[in-house]
Design an enzyme around this catalytic site. Structure first.
Site, PDB file in Angstrom:
ATOM      1  N   HIS A  10       0.811  -1.212   0.000  1.00 60.30           N
ATOM      2  CA  HIS A  10       0.000   0.000   0.000  1.00 60.30           C
ATOM      3  C   HIS A  10       0.850   1.270   0.000  1.00 60.30           C
ATOM      4  CE1 HIS A  10      -3.963  -1.866   0.408  1.00 60.30           C
ATOM      5  NE2 HIS A  10      -3.386  -2.760   1.196  1.00 60.30           N
TER       6      HIS A  10
ATOM      7  N   SER B   2      -0.697  -1.030  -5.579  1.00 61.81           N
ATOM      8  CA  SER B   2      -0.605  -2.336  -6.223  1.00 61.81           C
ATOM      9  C   SER B   2      -0.289  -2.195  -7.704  1.00 61.81           C
ATOM     10  CB  SER B   2      -1.928  -3.091  -6.044  1.00 61.81           C
ATOM     11  OG  SER B   2      -1.873  -4.344  -6.658  1.00 61.81           O
TER      12      SER B   2
ATOM     13  N   LYS C 215     -15.237  -6.672  -4.022  1.00 60.56           N
ATOM     14  CA  LYS C 215     -14.786  -7.884  -4.698  1.00 60.56           C
ATOM     15  C   LYS C 215     -14.125  -8.846  -3.717  1.00 60.56           C
ATOM     16  CE  LYS C 215     -12.839  -7.396  -8.728  1.00 60.56           C
ATOM     17  NZ  LYS C 215     -11.891  -6.943  -9.782  1.00 60.56           N
ATOM     18  N   ASP C 216     -13.392  -8.298  -2.755  1.00 54.79           N
ATOM     19  CA  ASP C 216     -12.797  -9.151  -1.728  1.00 54.79           C
ATOM     20  C   ASP C 216     -13.877  -9.862  -0.924  1.00 54.79           C
ATOM     21  OD1 ASP C 216     -10.198  -8.539  -2.395  1.00 54.79           O
ATOM     22  OD2 ASP C 216     -10.017  -6.906  -0.946  1.00 54.79           O
TER      23      ASP C 216
ATOM     24  N   GLU D 211       2.419 -34.295   0.316  1.00 56.36           N
ATOM     25  CA  GLU D 211       1.164 -33.649  -0.054  1.00 56.36           C
ATOM     26  C   GLU D 211       1.304 -33.022  -1.450  1.00 56.36           C
ATOM     27  OE1 GLU D 211      -1.914 -33.218   2.711  1.00 56.36           O
ATOM     28  OE2 GLU D 211      -0.907 -35.040   2.039  1.00 56.36           O
TER      29      GLU D 211
END
Length: 307
Positions: free
Chosen positions: A173, A177, A198-199, A242
């Site tokens: 920030h 971005s 959107k988040d 994994e």
């Protein structure tokens, strides 16, 4: 206009936060003693109220964390974030290392059959330096001190990771971005309410996927052998990690010499630091990373085919 790839960082933060919260509650019930670690997990699942939900939330959550960090890392590579904001890239790679170490040590703690032999394979990579194995495992092989040390570091690493996470967000920030227009300063939209909405939509989707996997998939991401208690006298037919470590596993299997495979494995990880200096590396870095992901998918397909 930025797309939903720019929401992956927020979703990754949500999954890490869920892992930390669920891990704290798991730490209240499970033990790190090699004689009772396996049974404490099943006591949690069968006897504790909604213990099964807590256990599968944490175990399946690791797969979600690595799914989002791979997508987040791929987006950063594709849009050359390592060039425009190197401090954010550097802190992000440190977070990636912490996540890999935390996931590996957490995989050992249930003391399942695949957990025991997986950590045995990895610690044996340090056999050229026997004193290092003794320092790491508390002895010459995986035993009670190993689980206790891994439990402590598995519990501490996420809190150290949170410090780098805050540093990562601060750098992000501070310079703003990146975007598909390669960090253009024109026509930027406000973080609130456009990005945060959107988040929020992505968070609802992720929580739904969590619910679907926990209630229907259970431990479908894990190998069935890991549901068995560890036995040092019985080696599994196929020792596999994994899915999010299959890329590194493929490198070790592809190189006949153990020491050379170990060096190539660490080089493939630490090479991420060398692409913050110049944009001229962008093309080669994309080729390198795409080959890693292609190798992961091919390895995963062959393991499922022959296992």
């Amino acid at each position: 206009i930025i797309n939903y790839f720019w929401n992956l960082g927020f979703l990754l933060g949500i999954t890490i936060l869920l892992q930390i919260i669920s891990g704290i509650f798991l730490g209240l019930h499970v033990t790190s003693d090699i004689n009772s670690a396996y049974f404490s997990i099943f006591f949690l699942i069968r006897e504790i109220y909604y213990g099964w939900c807590l256990r599968y939330l944490h175990s399946n959550g690791a797969s979600f964390v690595f799914l989002f960090i791979f997508l987040h890392l791929g987006r950063a590579i594709s849009y050359a974030s390592y060039f425009y904001n190197p401090n954010t890239w550097f802190s992000g790679i440190i977070i990636y290392f912490f996540l890999m170490g935390t996931a590996f040590m957490g995989y050992v703690l249930p003391n399942g059959q695949m957990s025991l032999w997986g950590v045995t394979v990895i610690t044996n990579l340090l056999s050229p330096i026997p004193s290092l194995i003794e320092w790491l495992c508390g002895g010459h092989y995986v035993y009670n001190p190993t689980l206790k040390r891994f439990f402590v570091f598995h519990f501490l690493f996420p809190f150290l990771l949170c410090g780098f996470l805050l540093y990562h967000i601060f750098n992000l920030h501070f310079l703003s971005s990146n975007n598909p227009n390669r960090n253009s300063t024109n026509n930027k939209i406000a973080f609130f309410p456009f990005i945060i909405s959107k988040d929020f939509y992505g968070k609802i989707l992720i929580l739904y996927l969590y619910l679907l996997q926990i209630t229907s998939g259970f431990s479908s991401f894990s190998h069935p052998d890991n549901a068995l208690e560890a036995c040092g006298l019985l080696t599994p037919l196929h020792i596999v990690p994994e899915w999010y470590f299959l890329c590194q596993y493929a490198m070790l299997k592809a190189v006949p010499n153990k020491n050379a495979g170990f060096i190539i494995l660490f080089t493939s990880i630490f090479i991420l630091f060398y692409f913050m200096r110049s944009l001229s590396f962008s093309f080669y870095f994309i080729i390198f990373t795409s080959s890693r992901f292609n190798g992961f998918y091919l390895c995963f397909w062959f393991l499922n085919l022959f296992s």
